[in-house]
Design a protein around this motif. Sequence first.
Motif, PDB file in Angstrom:
ATOM      1  N   MET A  97       0.847  -1.204   0.000  1.00 23.68           N
ATOM      2  CA  MET A  97       0.000   0.000   0.000  1.00 23.68           C
ATOM      3  C   MET A  97       0.880   1.251   0.000  1.00 23.68           C
ATOM      4  O   MET A  97       1.103   1.859   1.043  1.00 23.68           O
ATOM      5  N   VAL A 101      -3.768   7.543   0.566  1.00 26.59           N
ATOM      6  CA  VAL A 101      -5.230   7.415   0.555  1.00 26.59           C
ATOM      7  C   VAL A 101      -5.827   8.527   1.408  1.00 26.59           C
ATOM      8  O   VAL A 101      -5.416   8.705   2.559  1.00 26.59           O
ATOM      9  N   PRO A 131     -12.788   4.332   4.604  1.00 23.15           N
ATOM     10  CA  PRO A 131     -12.345   3.084   5.224  1.00 23.15           C
ATOM     11  C   PRO A 131     -10.824   2.970   5.140  1.00 23.15           C
ATOM     12  O   PRO A 131     -10.205   3.523   4.237  1.00 23.15           O
ATOM     13  N   ASP A 132     -10.241   2.255   6.089  1.00 22.51           N
ATOM     14  CA  ASP A 132      -8.794   2.016   6.088  1.00 22.51           C
ATOM     15  C   ASP A 132      -8.528   0.728   5.307  1.00 22.51           C
ATOM     16  O   ASP A 132      -8.802  -0.372   5.790  1.00 22.51           O
ATOM     17  N   GLY A 152       2.762  -1.804   4.440  1.00 26.43           N
ATOM     18  CA  GLY A 152       2.227  -0.447   4.490  1.00 26.43           C
ATOM     19  C   GLY A 152       3.338   0.574   4.332  1.00 26.43           C
ATOM     20  O   GLY A 152       4.528   0.258   4.474  1.00 26.43           O
ATOM     21  N   PHE A 153       2.958   1.775   4.031  1.00 29.03           N
ATOM     22  CA  PHE A 153       3.875   2.904   3.989  1.00 29.03           C
ATOM     23  C   PHE A 153       3.387   3.939   4.984  1.00 29.03           C
ATOM     24  O   PHE A 153       2.183   4.049   5.228  1.00 29.03           O
ATOM     25  N   ALA A 154       4.279   4.704   5.545  1.00 29.08           N
ATOM     26  CA  ALA A 154       3.848   5.784   6.415  1.00 29.08           C
ATOM     27  C   ALA A 154       4.779   6.963   6.274  1.00 29.08           C
ATOM     28  O   ALA A 154       6.005   6.808   6.261  1.00 29.08           O
ATOM     29  N   ALA A 155       4.189   8.104   6.125  1.00 35.31           N
ATOM     30  CA  ALA A 155       4.942   9.342   6.164  1.00 35.31           C
ATOM     31  C   ALA A 155       4.691   9.923   7.551  1.00 35.31           C
ATOM     32  O   ALA A 155       3.557  10.201   7.905  1.00 35.31           O
ATOM     33  N   GLU A 156       5.737  10.048   8.328  1.00 33.80           N
ATOM     34  CA  GLU A 156       5.551  10.502   9.712  1.00 33.80           C
ATOM     35  C   GLU A 156       6.300  11.791   9.979  1.00 33.80           C
ATOM     36  O   GLU A 156       7.369  12.033   9.422  1.00 33.80           O
ATOM     37  N   ARG A 174      -0.979  -0.901  15.138  1.00 40.17           N
ATOM     38  CA  ARG A 174      -2.396  -0.611  14.922  1.00 40.17           C
ATOM     39  C   ARG A 174      -2.896  -1.226  13.608  1.00 40.17           C
ATOM     40  O   ARG A 174      -3.998  -1.734  13.529  1.00 40.17           O
TER      41      ARG A 174
END
Length: 238
Positions: A97, A101, A131-132, A152-156, A174
């Motif tokens: 992912m 989104v 929705p997630d 997953g990807f996350a920009a933090e 989570r």
Amino acid sequence: DQAAGRSQLLQGRRVVITAGGTREPLDPVRFLGNKSSGKQGVALAESALAAGAEVILIHAHMDVAPPRDAKQHSVDTALELRAATLSAAAGADVVIMAAAVADFRPSTVSTGKIKKRDDVADPVIKLVRNPDILVELVAHRAAQNLSQLIVGFAAETGDDEHDARSYAEAKLARKGCDLLVVNEVGPGETGQEKVFGRDGNQVEILSRDGAGPVQAAGSKRQVADAVVRVIAERLGAT
Ligand code: CTP
Ligand code: CA
């Protein structure tokens, strides 16, 4: 042969990759969007193709062209991305992912163009949660008892209370995905944007099973190659 073996890390694997930024319509000519360029997702698709995978690229808005050798679905909204992704994931060994989104969408879409008028108050946009998709993929995998790797990807961003890494670790827990590729966003030291739209990237690949984070830096393609290597290791180990 070692070299050929290494270049075909994902031979025969079906890999679904989402990329780009979703756009949530407000009216026929306007939308809520985000800064995702799609470059990292496209680099992942190229890297997975080079590793011998069959790639399905589900992309929302991108500034770059998708690779020709990938199967493609083009979508606009988070709900469209969700439908395409859940359907493609049914037969996938890996789902990545990388798409940005939209967390929210306007609760109603105006059928006509929203006009500015002096005789009525300025409009207020009401948003509802999307929705997630990542969480749904993880739930779907469990319900169907699939053997599938979910990334997953996350920009933090860090803040006064916690650094970017601890927010990322909480997010990984989570979401329940196997790997989370984290990059720190926001202004860099020179005041320039660190990630969005740029050609280079710097990430940490966190694992849910607690294996030490893998660092990767360089072009988005080099980062993609590092992600593909970690994925291939995981698939080999299961
Ligand atoms: N994601 C998703 N569906 C959503 C939102 C995000 O599948 N509705 C995926 C993204 O593609 C990404 C991961 O979840 O792989 C993390 O996205 P991120 O925006 O960092 O996480 P959120 O849970 O939305 O948290 P935040 O409040 O920080 O935006
Ligand atoms: Ca989000």
